[in-house]
Write an enzyme that holds these catalytic residues in place. Sequence first.
Site, PDB file in Angstrom:
ATOM      1  N   ARG A  21       0.855  -1.184   0.000  1.00 27.41           N
ATOM      2  CA  ARG A  21       0.000   0.000   0.000  1.00 27.41           C
ATOM      3  C   ARG A  21       0.893   1.236   0.000  1.00 27.41           C
ATOM      4  O   ARG A  21       1.865   1.305   0.781  1.00 27.41           O
ATOM      5  CB  ARG A  21      -0.911   0.029   1.238  1.00 27.41           C
ATOM      6  CG  ARG A  21      -2.084  -0.935   1.181  1.00 27.41           C
ATOM      7  CD  ARG A  21      -3.116  -0.560   0.096  1.00 27.41           C
ATOM      8  NE  ARG A  21      -4.201  -1.509  -0.010  1.00 27.41           N
ATOM      9  CZ  ARG A  21      -4.288  -2.496  -0.894  1.00 27.41           C
ATOM     10  NH1 ARG A  21      -3.326  -2.674  -1.783  1.00 27.41           N
ATOM     11  NH2 ARG A  21      -5.334  -3.293  -0.934  1.00 27.41           N
ATOM     12  N   ASP A  68       4.659  -0.363  -6.812  1.00 27.75           N
ATOM     13  CA  ASP A  68       3.417  -0.719  -7.513  1.00 27.75           C
ATOM     14  C   ASP A  68       2.243   0.073  -6.946  1.00 27.75           C
ATOM     15  O   ASP A  68       1.138  -0.004  -7.465  1.00 27.75           O
ATOM     16  CB  ASP A  68       3.150  -2.223  -7.364  1.00 27.75           C
ATOM     17  CG  ASP A  68       1.983  -2.674  -8.236  1.00 27.75           C
ATOM     18  OD1 ASP A  68       1.976  -2.313  -9.429  1.00 27.75           O
ATOM     19  OD2 ASP A  68       1.075  -3.364  -7.728  1.00 27.75           O
ATOM     20  N   GLU A 124      -2.264   7.426  -5.136  1.00 22.22           N
ATOM     21  CA  GLU A 124      -2.370   6.760  -6.438  1.00 22.22           C
ATOM     22  C   GLU A 124      -3.728   6.898  -7.120  1.00 22.22           C
ATOM     23  O   GLU A 124      -3.824   6.778  -8.342  1.00 22.22           O
ATOM     24  CB  GLU A 124      -2.011   5.280  -6.306  1.00 22.22           C
ATOM     25  CG  GLU A 124      -3.013   4.461  -5.515  1.00 22.22           C
ATOM     26  CD  GLU A 124      -2.584   3.003  -5.371  1.00 22.22           C
ATOM     27  OE1 GLU A 124      -1.395   2.762  -5.108  1.00 22.22           O
ATOM     28  OE2 GLU A 124      -3.435   2.130  -5.536  1.00 22.22           O
ATOM     29  N   HIS A 133      -0.408  -0.216  -9.779  1.00 21.85           N
ATOM     30  CA  HIS A 133      -1.104  -1.162  -8.888  1.00 21.85           C
ATOM     31  C   HIS A 133      -1.555  -2.387  -9.690  1.00 21.85           C
ATOM     32  O   HIS A 133      -2.723  -2.803  -9.650  1.00 21.85           O
ATOM     33  CB  HIS A 133      -2.316  -0.482  -8.234  1.00 21.85           C
ATOM     34  CG  HIS A 133      -2.703  -1.119  -6.932  1.00 21.85           C
ATOM     35  ND1 HIS A 133      -3.077  -0.405  -5.823  1.00 21.85           N
ATOM     36  CD2 HIS A 133      -2.765  -2.429  -6.566  1.00 21.85           C
ATOM     37  CE1 HIS A 133      -3.357  -1.227  -4.829  1.00 21.85           C
ATOM     38  NE2 HIS A 133      -3.170  -2.461  -5.254  1.00 21.85           N
TER      39      HIS A 133
HETATM   40  P1  NAD Z   1      -1.884 -11.079   5.025  1.00 17.62           P
HETATM   41  O1  NAD Z   1      -2.914 -10.536   5.937  1.00 17.62           O
HETATM   42  O2  NAD Z   1      -1.955 -12.510   4.643  1.00 17.62           O
HETATM   43  O3  NAD Z   1      -0.426 -10.805   5.632  1.00 17.62           O
HETATM   44  C1  NAD Z   1      -0.073  -9.590   6.233  1.00 17.62           C
HETATM   45  C2  NAD Z   1       0.989  -9.869   7.273  1.00 17.62           C
HETATM   46  O4  NAD Z   1       1.420  -8.619   7.805  1.00 17.62           O
HETATM   47  C3  NAD Z   1       0.488 -10.716   8.459  1.00 17.62           C
HETATM   48  O5  NAD Z   1       1.336 -11.829   8.649  1.00 17.62           O
HETATM   49  C4  NAD Z   1       0.527  -9.752   9.643  1.00 17.62           C
HETATM   50  O6  NAD Z   1       0.836 -10.390  10.868  1.00 17.62           O
HETATM   51  C5  NAD Z   1       1.635  -8.804   9.198  1.00 17.62           C
HETATM   52  N1  NAD Z   1       1.588  -7.513   9.870  1.00 17.62           N
HETATM   53  C6  NAD Z   1       0.516  -6.757  10.181  1.00 17.62           C
HETATM   54  N2  NAD Z   1       0.899  -5.628  10.783  1.00 17.62           N
HETATM   55  C7  NAD Z   1       2.247  -5.665  10.870  1.00 17.62           C
HETATM   56  C8  NAD Z   1       3.229  -4.774  11.399  1.00 17.62           C
HETATM   57  N3  NAD Z   1       2.887  -3.616  11.945  1.00 17.62           N
HETATM   58  N4  NAD Z   1       4.517  -5.129  11.308  1.00 17.62           N
HETATM   59  C9  NAD Z   1       4.863  -6.316  10.736  1.00 17.62           C
HETATM   60  N5  NAD Z   1       3.985  -7.199  10.229  1.00 17.62           N
HETATM   61  C10 NAD Z   1       2.692  -6.870  10.292  1.00 17.62           C
HETATM   62  O7  NAD Z   1      -1.929 -10.141   3.745  1.00 17.62           O
HETATM   63  P2  NAD Z   1      -1.423 -10.509   2.277  1.00 17.62           P
HETATM   64  O8  NAD Z   1      -2.527 -11.186   1.526  1.00 17.62           O
HETATM   65  O9  NAD Z   1      -0.081 -11.144   2.344  1.00 17.62           O
HETATM   66  O10 NAD Z   1      -1.296  -9.039   1.658  1.00 17.62           O
HETATM   67  C11 NAD Z   1      -0.314  -8.119   2.115  1.00 17.62           C
HETATM   68  C12 NAD Z   1      -0.635  -6.755   1.538  1.00 17.62           C
HETATM   69  O11 NAD Z   1      -0.450  -6.767   0.111  1.00 17.62           O
HETATM   70  C13 NAD Z   1      -2.110  -6.353   1.682  1.00 17.62           C
HETATM   71  O12 NAD Z   1      -2.388  -5.813   2.918  1.00 17.62           O
HETATM   72  C14 NAD Z   1      -2.287  -5.359   0.586  1.00 17.62           C
HETATM   73  O13 NAD Z   1      -1.969  -4.089   1.124  1.00 17.62           O
HETATM   74  C15 NAD Z   1      -1.247  -5.743  -0.453  1.00 17.62           C
HETATM   75  N6  NAD Z   1      -1.810  -6.176  -1.756  1.00 17.62           N
HETATM   76  C16 NAD Z   1      -1.364  -5.550  -2.878  1.00 17.62           C
HETATM   77  C17 NAD Z   1      -1.824  -5.944  -4.122  1.00 17.62           C
HETATM   78  C18 NAD Z   1      -1.315  -5.297  -5.395  1.00 17.62           C
HETATM   79  O14 NAD Z   1      -1.863  -5.536  -6.484  1.00 17.62           O
HETATM   80  N7  NAD Z   1      -0.259  -4.508  -5.342  1.00 17.62           N
HETATM   81  C19 NAD Z   1      -2.776  -6.967  -4.217  1.00 17.62           C
HETATM   82  C20 NAD Z   1      -3.198  -7.595  -3.031  1.00 17.62           C
HETATM   83  C21 NAD Z   1      -2.704  -7.194  -1.816  1.00 17.62           C
END
Ligand code: NAD
Length: 332
Positions: free
Chosen positions: A235, A259, A264, A296
């Site tokens: 994000r 990305d 954005e 994105h």
């Molecule tokens: P997820 O919920 O499976 O994993 C997130 C991880 O972050 C968890 O293990 C959690 O414990 C950890 N976390 C939370 N707060 C934290 C902190 N303060 N410090 C350290 N670790 C922390 O999520 P995911 O499916 O792996 O997705 C991750 C991120 O990717 C999403 O939140 C989203 O922002 C992003 N995303 C981007 C796209 C894209 O097209 N660019 C698409 C999907 C998701």
Amino acid sequence: MKILAYGIREDEKPFVKEWEQENPEVDVEITDQLLDDETVAMAKGFDGVVVYQQKPYTDTVFEKLDSYGIHNVSLRNVGVDNMNPATVKKYGFKVTNVPVYSPAAIAEFSVTQLMNLLRRTKEYFHKFERGDFRWAPQISQELNQQTVGVIGTGHIGRVAIDIYKGFGAKVIAYDVYHNPELEKEGLYVDTLDELYAKATVVTLHIPLFPSTEHMLNKEAFDKMRDGVFIVNASRGPLIDEQALIDALDSGKVAGAALDVLEDETKVFNHNMVGKNMTYPEFWNLNSRENVLISPHTAFYTNIAVQNMVKFSLSANKDLIETGTSDKLVKFD
Ligand code: NAD
């Protein structure tokens, strides 16, 4: 049973067709229009609606759906921030989303962009365009020599870790929750400071919360190794863009693959050809040979789109048939 799917793009159509063939008892109608105060009338006579839009879902939309006897909305995406939870509750709606559609899509894109940074492909592309086919002086770096610091070891971070290990990179990780498998492998460091001190690449795979906004700020960059590479496919607001610009200027950061951007929605998913756009940080970052910006797009693969379409239709069918779904969104 009849479902109306709003905002269907060309690339989604084949997956809607496939799902219909797999579920012949359901009649799915599609429209490329988004769900709003005017188009909501199209839903009359349907049992459920499937949607995907950044545009807000207005209170009128819920009021009208309620008057048509529809009390479910299934999102093909994750975010419900464009819906008012009070309105959802007031009319007794059940909402589903697709929280996990293809972690590999985002993980693979992050790794690809890091490799593009390491191999300086943007610079070569521009040299090629100018007719300059010399290889020097753009000497590159190898991925197998990097220490990749993965922040966030959830669905996406874990796939990214597997890929990095496959390339022979050393991986270290930080997460507030420790995955038992990765714990056994000894990948976790105890603090972000430790990760910053050791990593030659920092890649973000955590959600945006008030507590994670501007996680990568001046203070964080100052703690990192000189010449670190930054990857963010998570994000935009996780990074303070002005602090990144300063760190690129000083050479602290050798390159960044973004990305996602702080602001954005101004830019991404719009055709900006011939239009003016005031976003100084974007123009600054985009002008740099060592910064790769993508709109994105990390999620955008055939598998991810297929899953977004099919999972949302199945969730909507479940809501209509049983009144619940394993993809139900809980509004606090
Ligand atoms: P997820 O919920 O499976 O994993 C997130 C991880 O972050 C968890 O293990 C959690 O414990 C950890 N976390 C939370 N707060 C934290 C902190 N303060 N410090 C350290 N670790 C922390 O999520 P995911 O499916 O792996 O997705 C991750 C991120 O990717 C999403 O939140 C989203 O922002 C992003 N995303 C981007 C796209 C894209 O097209 N660019 C698409 C999907 C998701």
